[in-house]
Design a protein around this motif. Structure first.
Motif, mmCIF file in Angstrom:
data_model
loop_
_atom_site.group_PDB
_atom_site.id
_atom_site.type_symbol
_atom_site.label_atom_id
_atom_site.label_comp_id
_atom_site.label_asym_id
_atom_site.label_seq_id
_atom_site.Cartn_x
_atom_site.Cartn_y
_atom_site.Cartn_z
ATOM 1 N N GLY A 12 5.405 -9.548 3.788
ATOM 2 C CA GLY A 12 6.829 -9.297 3.610
ATOM 3 C C GLY A 12 7.641 -10.505 3.224
ATOM 4 O O GLY A 12 8.866 -10.474 3.276
ATOM 5 N N MET A 17 7.408 -9.821 -1.838
ATOM 6 C CA MET A 17 8.545 -9.136 -2.454
ATOM 7 C C MET A 17 8.577 -9.348 -3.962
ATOM 8 O O MET A 17 8.953 -8.447 -4.711
ATOM 9 N N VAL A 32 5.379 -1.458 0.700
ATOM 10 C CA VAL A 32 5.256 -2.766 1.347
ATOM 11 C C VAL A 32 5.065 -2.548 2.840
ATOM 12 O O VAL A 32 5.874 -1.862 3.477
ATOM 13 N N GLU A 34 5.073 -4.616 6.158
ATOM 14 C CA GLU A 34 5.423 -5.879 6.811
ATOM 15 C C GLU A 34 5.074 -5.762 8.287
ATOM 16 O O GLU A 34 5.581 -4.887 8.992
ATOM 17 N N LYS A 38 11.865 -5.840 11.613
ATOM 18 C CA LYS A 38 12.772 -6.086 10.502
ATOM 19 C C LYS A 38 13.521 -7.408 10.636
ATOM 20 O O LYS A 38 13.689 -8.138 9.659
ATOM 21 N N ARG A 41 11.432 -10.234 9.462
ATOM 22 C CA ARG A 41 10.723 -10.019 8.202
ATOM 23 C C ARG A 41 10.725 -11.293 7.354
ATOM 24 O O ARG A 41 11.612 -12.134 7.459
ATOM 25 N N TYR A 138 14.820 -8.207 -0.956
ATOM 26 C CA TYR A 138 14.677 -6.913 -0.296
ATOM 27 C C TYR A 138 15.683 -5.901 -0.843
ATOM 28 O O TYR A 138 15.354 -4.724 -1.060
ATOM 29 N N ILE A 148 9.447 0.400 2.076
ATOM 30 C CA ILE A 148 9.179 -0.738 2.956
ATOM 31 C C ILE A 148 9.070 -0.241 4.385
ATOM 32 O O ILE A 148 9.920 0.523 4.856
ATOM 33 N N TYR A 150 8.336 -1.625 8.448
ATOM 34 C CA TYR A 150 8.243 -2.755 9.356
ATOM 35 C C TYR A 150 7.377 -2.404 10.562
ATOM 36 O O TYR A 150 7.061 -1.241 10.800
#
Length: 463
Positions: A12, A17, A32, A34, A38, A41, A138, A148, A150
């Protein structure tokens, strides 16, 4: 989450990115994953502030040209030739486009910086720092339709005959524990936060290391890929490691714990002995050797010693210096032998030769008759109060990684390119960085190979 994506990006940070955006702009559907929450990230990118790119002329943000050949010479010098020249020169050439491409993704640069960093001509600084840069990437990815997730830790990757098939999640996301994609981009960092793994190469000394960046870069993806037949590159004992304040937290202290005061004083170990030339070269080309130097000292501890005449000469840090009205008083606060420290400073002062001090060039202020010498910026330490910063090795990222080609495609142990696996960022930085470091190169590696990996992964998936 759809049942299958064109491109799966694991990681991430900046490299991840750039890959996700590049793949999406090439028409691929992108997910993505990660592993961090968050708020955390972005891996180590959160703590960065600049990038080193080649350019042919001064710009609004750079004070002069920085040619491909000069960039190569700098890289060659800091790595001691331990680099894949073909791949490194390719990266340097591609970096010329990154300055504009990264702006097209929403990142903003600030005007060039002066002062002791000496980077106004070579390095571009992010307006708002690494976190602002990340937020821009992002935001662009989300607007383009990149998915995305998390807290999405990948624990295994299914690979058959060099082809990625799926990734297994530690816990379900939308009832899904297995993610399928036509191509994989691994951009999950190194293993610098994995103390157990570091201990395999450094022994008990690793317990005294501080981790400058994210605690989430434990190298799990790297370990899985190497176990699945990807060819490794790099020395596992080599890393980007700087001297950071010994009072910093174990993880995530970031750039505000780094000390840039070495060239303005001397550095001594726990025996109050100097052990390396503090004035060897311009600081941005040498700051990243000091982590390893301190790691080699007893108990992995050292102290930067200077006097009151230089306190405004370098970037301030989070922690104030430790002060003493005399050398003996300072030694007591640092738990050093006062007589030994006094002897070291007396001998150093006696060896200093007259010269014209200039921190922006390799000046003529040097020592004679002592070992190790201080070849530039040597000035007597004689004006109280006397000051010091205690420092320990601060690891940024490790250089053991996956071998790649110019398409950022991973190479398997038999030398053949993977069918659909690509890598970018710290996880493959060892291709370029065999050892050593110069400011901003990590972000260059991430951006250049992230952009390429995403583009090539999208092309691979859609074909």
């Amino acid at each position: 989450m759809s049942s299958k994506y064109d491109v799966l990006v694991i990681g991430g940070g900046n490299a991840a990115m750039c890959a996700a955006i590049s793949a999406r702009r090439a028409g691929a559907s992108v997910l993505v994953l990660e592993g961090a929450p968050k708020f955390y990230r972005g891996g180590n990118t959160r703590h960065t502030r600049n990038m080193r790119c080649a350019h042919d002329a001064a710009t609004e943000i750079l004070t002069g040209p920085y040619t491909e050949e000069e960039f190569w010479d700098d890289l060659l010098r800091v790595t001691g030739g331990e680099t894949d020249e073909d791949l490194a020169r390719f990266m340097i050439h591609e970096s010329k486009d990154i300055l504009n491409w990264i702006v097209e993704q929403g990142v903003r640069w600030q005007p060039s910086l002066g002062g002791t960093l000496s980077l106004g001509r070579t390095n571009s600084f992010f307006l708002g720092g690494g976190r602002a840069m990340l937020n821009a990437l992002y935001l662009t990815a989300e607007r383009l339709g990149v998915d995305i997730r998390y807290d999405a830790e990948v624990v295994d990757i299914k690979v058959e005959d060099g082809m990625f098939l799926s990734a297994e999640l530690r816990r379900p996301i939308n009832s899904t524990t297995e993610v399928h994609a036509a191509a994989l981009v691994a951009a999950a960092g190194g293993f610098e936060a994995n103390i157990e793994w570091l201990r395999e190469y450094w022994g008990e000394a690793a317990d005294n290391f501080l981790i400058r960046g994210t605690p989430y870069n434990r190298g799990s993806i790297l370990k899985v890929l190497l176990a699945k037949g990807v060819q490794e590159v790099g020395d596992p004992t080599q890393c980007h490691a700087v001297a950071i304040d010994a009072r910093a937290p174990k993880f995530d202290g970031g750039i505000i714990t780094r000390h840039d005061s070495v060239v303005f004083g001397i550095v001594v170990n726990k025996h109050a002995e100097r052990f390396y030339d503090e004035g060897e070269d311009i600081w941005p080309k040498r700051y990243a050797i000091w982590g390893r130097l301190v790691a080699a000292q007893p108990d992995q501890i050292a102290n930067i010693i200077f006097d009151s005449t230089v306190v405004t000469s370098f970037m301030p840090t989070l922690f104030p210096p430790i002060a003493g009205g005399t050398i003996a008083e300072l030694a007591g606060k640092l738990e050093l032998d006062p007589a030994a420290l006094e002897k070291t400073i007396i001998e150093f002062n006696a060896a200093v030769r007259p010269g014209t001090f200039d921190h922006t060039i390799l000046d003529d202020c040097r020592t004679e008759g002592i070992v190790p010498p201080k070849t530039h910026w040597a000035r007597r330490i004689e004006t109280p109060p006397y000051l010091a910063y205690p420092v320990r090795p601060g690891i940024t990222f490790t250089y053991l990684g996956t071998r790649v080609n110019k398409q950022a495609r991973m190479l398997m142990k038999d030398g053949k390119p993977s069918a659909n696996m690509f890598a970018a960022g710290e996880i493959m930085a060892g291709n370029v960085l065999g050892r050593g470091y110069a400011a901003g190169i990590g972000m260059t590696i991430g951006s250049v190979f992230g952009r390429i990996a995403g583009r090539e992964a999208a092309k691979n998936a859609r074909n």
